[in-house]
Design an enzyme around this catalytic site. Structure first.
Site, short mmCIF file in Angstrom:
data_model
loop_
_atom_site.label_atom_id
_atom_site.label_comp_id
_atom_site.label_asym_id
_atom_site.label_seq_id
_atom_site.Cartn_x
_atom_site.Cartn_y
_atom_site.Cartn_z
N GLY A 308 0.70 -1.12 0.05
CA GLY A 308 0.06 -0.09 -0.06
C GLY A 308 0.85 1.29 0.04
N ASP A 331 -0.11 -5.64 3.50
CA ASP A 331 0.32 -4.56 4.25
C ASP A 331 -0.53 -4.38 5.47
OD1 ASP A 331 0.22 -1.35 4.82
OD2 ASP A 331 1.19 -1.53 2.69
N GLU A 334 -4.87 -0.78 6.21
CA GLU A 334 -5.76 -1.24 5.13
C GLU A 334 -6.32 -0.42 4.35
OE1 GLU A 334 -8.21 0.07 9.04
OE2 GLU A 334 -6.18 -1.02 8.40
N ILE A 423 13.85 -4.13 -1.00
CA ILE A 423 13.87 -2.69 -1.12
C ILE A 423 14.88 -1.96 -0.19
CG2 ILE A 423 12.69 -0.43 -1.80
CD1 ILE A 423 12.15 -2.79 -3.77
N LYS A 427 20.51 5.28 2.04
CA LYS A 427 20.82 5.67 3.47
C LYS A 427 21.50 4.55 4.38
CE LYS A 427 17.27 9.25 3.76
NZ LYS A 427 17.12 9.30 2.32
N LYS A 439 18.66 -0.63 7.80
CA LYS A 439 18.43 -1.35 6.35
C LYS A 439 19.71 -1.98 5.86
CE LYS A 439 14.29 -0.46 4.10
NZ LYS A 439 13.77 -1.22 3.63
N GLY A 467 7.68 12.49 -5.09
CA GLY A 467 6.30 12.00 -4.76
C GLY A 467 5.89 11.03 -3.89
N GLU A 560 20.20 13.20 9.98
CA GLU A 560 20.29 13.73 8.52
C GLU A 560 21.49 14.14 8.37
OE1 GLU A 560 17.03 15.95 5.99
OE2 GLU A 560 17.62 17.15 7.69
#
Length: 627
Positions: A308, A331, A334, A423, A427, A439, A467, A560
């Site tokens: 999702g 996911d 919902e 995926i 970073k 990750k 986006g 960051e």
């Protein structure tokens, strides 16, 4: 009379009756006028020169000619059309009805001619047709003209001055719609095109004033409020060059989405979109080898975790288009996955689709899903990705990212999944935040599993996607909409950017290249300065930087860094058949020690450790964080 008959009977429309009566009277006068005026024109308006035997058949046939002409006009719907919106079809009907009427006239007048004499001069018929068409045209199209004139006068004070860039077919359609619309408040002042052969010429009455070097000058001279780029076939690089000029004006920019709109005949004002920052990236959309993707997805059961989300949902869209045997979407949230489900059902009604709610952290749930559905390929996109939020909740990042990946990968291995694609993110390279470090541990899990199971485990690492949920672009747009300020963390911060469809296409192709154990790295192009991104977005929205919309620097957020990297030094770089996909060489790790560290990390996160960062630092030596 029955009630049903009363319901079926239409109410008498006085206004319509009045209009049609006026048109019929006008047409009668037009027929009379055309009949005699054509003869007068033939003899240069000298009545004395007209022979009597030419007037006789005209007089005799006049009443019958009027009746025939009105009948022909009725058949061609000259009394039924809405002339306020008349177009080519109505014009064609008008001309054809006049010609048919004239043919009937030329035949009929022969029966009323004086014996032994010519009915009328030969040129009379051409003049008659010309006059009849002219008279009827004036009656029908003058209404539209004056109505349009009235509307434009009413909107004169609130009209938007527009410049159109491009003088091709798409521009012609856009200009035509704006010029002819009774409802548009836009007024096109000038057209720009780089073709010197078009300079000084007119499209729908609007002058092509010059090439792109005239954009800034003409924007000032004509007081332009909005620029429309009507060049759907140009490349991204060319679009970027044009927008670099346009953003120096204070105009709002809009453009057509793409060439397919022109091919499908969908070019219209409603199809215009605001120019996006993607247009300024200065490169064409990335192309992938769809055949290689189709070859390994087609006919396979594919599971997408985090289906999702931004990346997960686009994975589902592109996989659905490649004819899988089944698409399974998983996911925890919902609402978003429901939207994806409805979209796919609408676009691919024959797609075997399963949508499941569950968490990758739930061992039993994951085991059941893999045992029940037996997927062939897994795309693992489920993860917590928001850097500042994960800095505040590091244990959740570990539970979800690290051990969610571990449990999903383990379930895949135990159920003979052919290929597992995780995926990852840029970073993960020399991480300065919990999200990136978690990750990196996921990548290590994937590479370790690949050595011990038949499943081909790989990871795909890339940077920011425009986006996506949490992306800086939607935030900037909201801030601009609110009147500012636009917040940037640091004036020198840079990031790699790619659109979601581009990133997902490369992820799919990287999956096709997989042999097992690789970390695929996507070429993200040139890094973009976030400050420039903010400035460009402000300008593209029609505002002036620091005058209309201010930019404020808020300081780097927790975890960051100023720039991201795609590879660690020791990983090296190996090319693939696609020049935009590289393979990082696996780094050797002490597996026994690694699994012990994972066990300890799991217990620490489960017990809500007050500071789990040192344990992560032990596992990922390249992880650096502020105490």
């Amino acid at each position: 009379m029955s009630d049903e008959t009363k319901r079926e009977r239409k109410p008498f429309n006085v206004k319509l009756f009045y209009r049609r009566t006026c048109l019929i009277i006008y047409d009668i006068i037009s027929v009379i006028g055309a009949s005699y005026l054509a003869l007068l024109m033939r003899y240069s308006f000298d009545i004395s020169q007209i022979p009597e035997h030419f007037l006789t058949p005209i007089n005799r046939f006049l009443i019958l000619n009027i009746a025939i002409t009105l009948g022909v006009l009725y058949l061609f719907r000259m009394y039924h059309s809405l002339w306020a919106f008349a177009g080519e079809t109505e014009l064609q009907n008008l001309v054809m009805s006049s010609i048919v009427s004239a043919v009937c006239y030329s035949v009929g007048i022969q029966f009323f001619r004086v014996k032994g004499e010519q009915a009328v001069p030969s040129s009379y018929y051409f003049l008659y047709v010309f006059l009849l068409i002219s008279f009827i045209f004036v009656s029908r199209f003058s209404y539209r003209f004056f109505r349009s004139l009235k509307h434009k006068q009413q909107n004169k004070n609130n009209s938007i001055s527009v410049m159109v860039i491009g003088a091709g077919e798409a521009a012609n359609l856009i200009v035509k719609e704006i010029v002819n619309s009774n409802f548009s408040t836009m007024v096109i002042r000038c057209i720009i095109d780089d073709d010197p052969g078009k300079w000084g010429r007119f499209i729908q009455g609007i002058k092509v004033v010059g090439g792109r070097d005239k954009i800034i000058e003409c924007a000032d001279i004509f007081g332009i409020d909005e620029i429309i780029v009507a060049m759907p076939s140009i490349t991204r690089a060319e679009m970027s060059e044009i927008l670099d000029i346009c953003k120096e004006t204070s105009c709002k920019l809009r453009s057509l989405p793409g060439m397919y709109q022109l091919v499908n005949g969908e070019v219209s004002v409603s199809k215009l979109r605001d120019v996006e920052v993607e247009d300024l990236l200065g490169r064409d959309p990335i192309e992938v080898d769809l055949n290689s993707i189709l070859g390994y997805v087609k006919g396979q059961k594919v599971l997408v975790t985090g289906g999702g989300g931004s990346i997960g949902s686009e994975l589902c869209r592109q996989i659905a288009s490649h004819q899988p045997a089944m698409l399974i979407i998983l996911d925890i949230y919902e609402n978003s996955v429901y939207d994806v489900q409805q979209e796919l059902l609408l676009r691919y009604p024959d797609l075997p689709l399963e949508v499941l709610i569950g968490s990758v952290r739930n061992t039993n749930r994951m085991n059941w899903i893999f045992e029940h559905y037996k997927p062939d390929i897994v795309y693992h996109a489920a993860a917590h990705k928001h850097v500042p939020l994960m800095e505040e909740s590091p244990n959740e990042a570990v539970k979800n990212n690290v051990f969610g990946t571990f449990k999903t990968a383990q379930a895949a291995a135990m159920n003979n999944v052919k290929r597992f694609v995780m995926i990852s993110t840029d970073k993960a390279v020399n991480p300065t935040n919990i999200m990136g470090a978690s990750k990196r541990i996921c990548e290590m899990i994937i590479q370790t599993f690949n050595k011990h199971y038949d499943t081909e485990f790989v990871a795909v690492r890339f940077g920011n996607v425009l986006g996506s949920n949490g992306s800086v672009i939607p935030l900037f747009k909201k801030q601009i909409l609110a009147g500012g300020p636009v917040t940037v963390t640091h004036p020198d911060i840079i990031r790699y950017f790619m659109t979601i469809p581009e990133a997902v296409s490369l992820v799919l192709q990287a999956g096709a290249y997989a042999k097992g154990g690789e970390i695929f790295v996507l070429d993200m192009g040139k890094p973009v300065k976030i400050l420039d991104l903010a400035k460009n977005l402000i300008r593209l929205s029609g505002f002036r930087v620091d005058e209309d919309i201010k930019i404020e620097f808020t300081g780097l957020r927790p975890g960051e860094k100023l720039y991201e990297e795609l590879l660690m030094e020791e990983e090296g770089m190996q090319e693939t058949a696609n020049k935009l996909i590289y393979i990082g060489k696996p780094i050797e790790i002490d597996e026994s020690r690694f699994f012990v560290q994972l066990r300890d990390l799991k217990e620490a996160s489960k017990n809500e450790s007050s500071d789990i960062r040192p344990m992560i630092k032990e596992i990922v030596p390249t992880y650096h964080y502020k105490e």
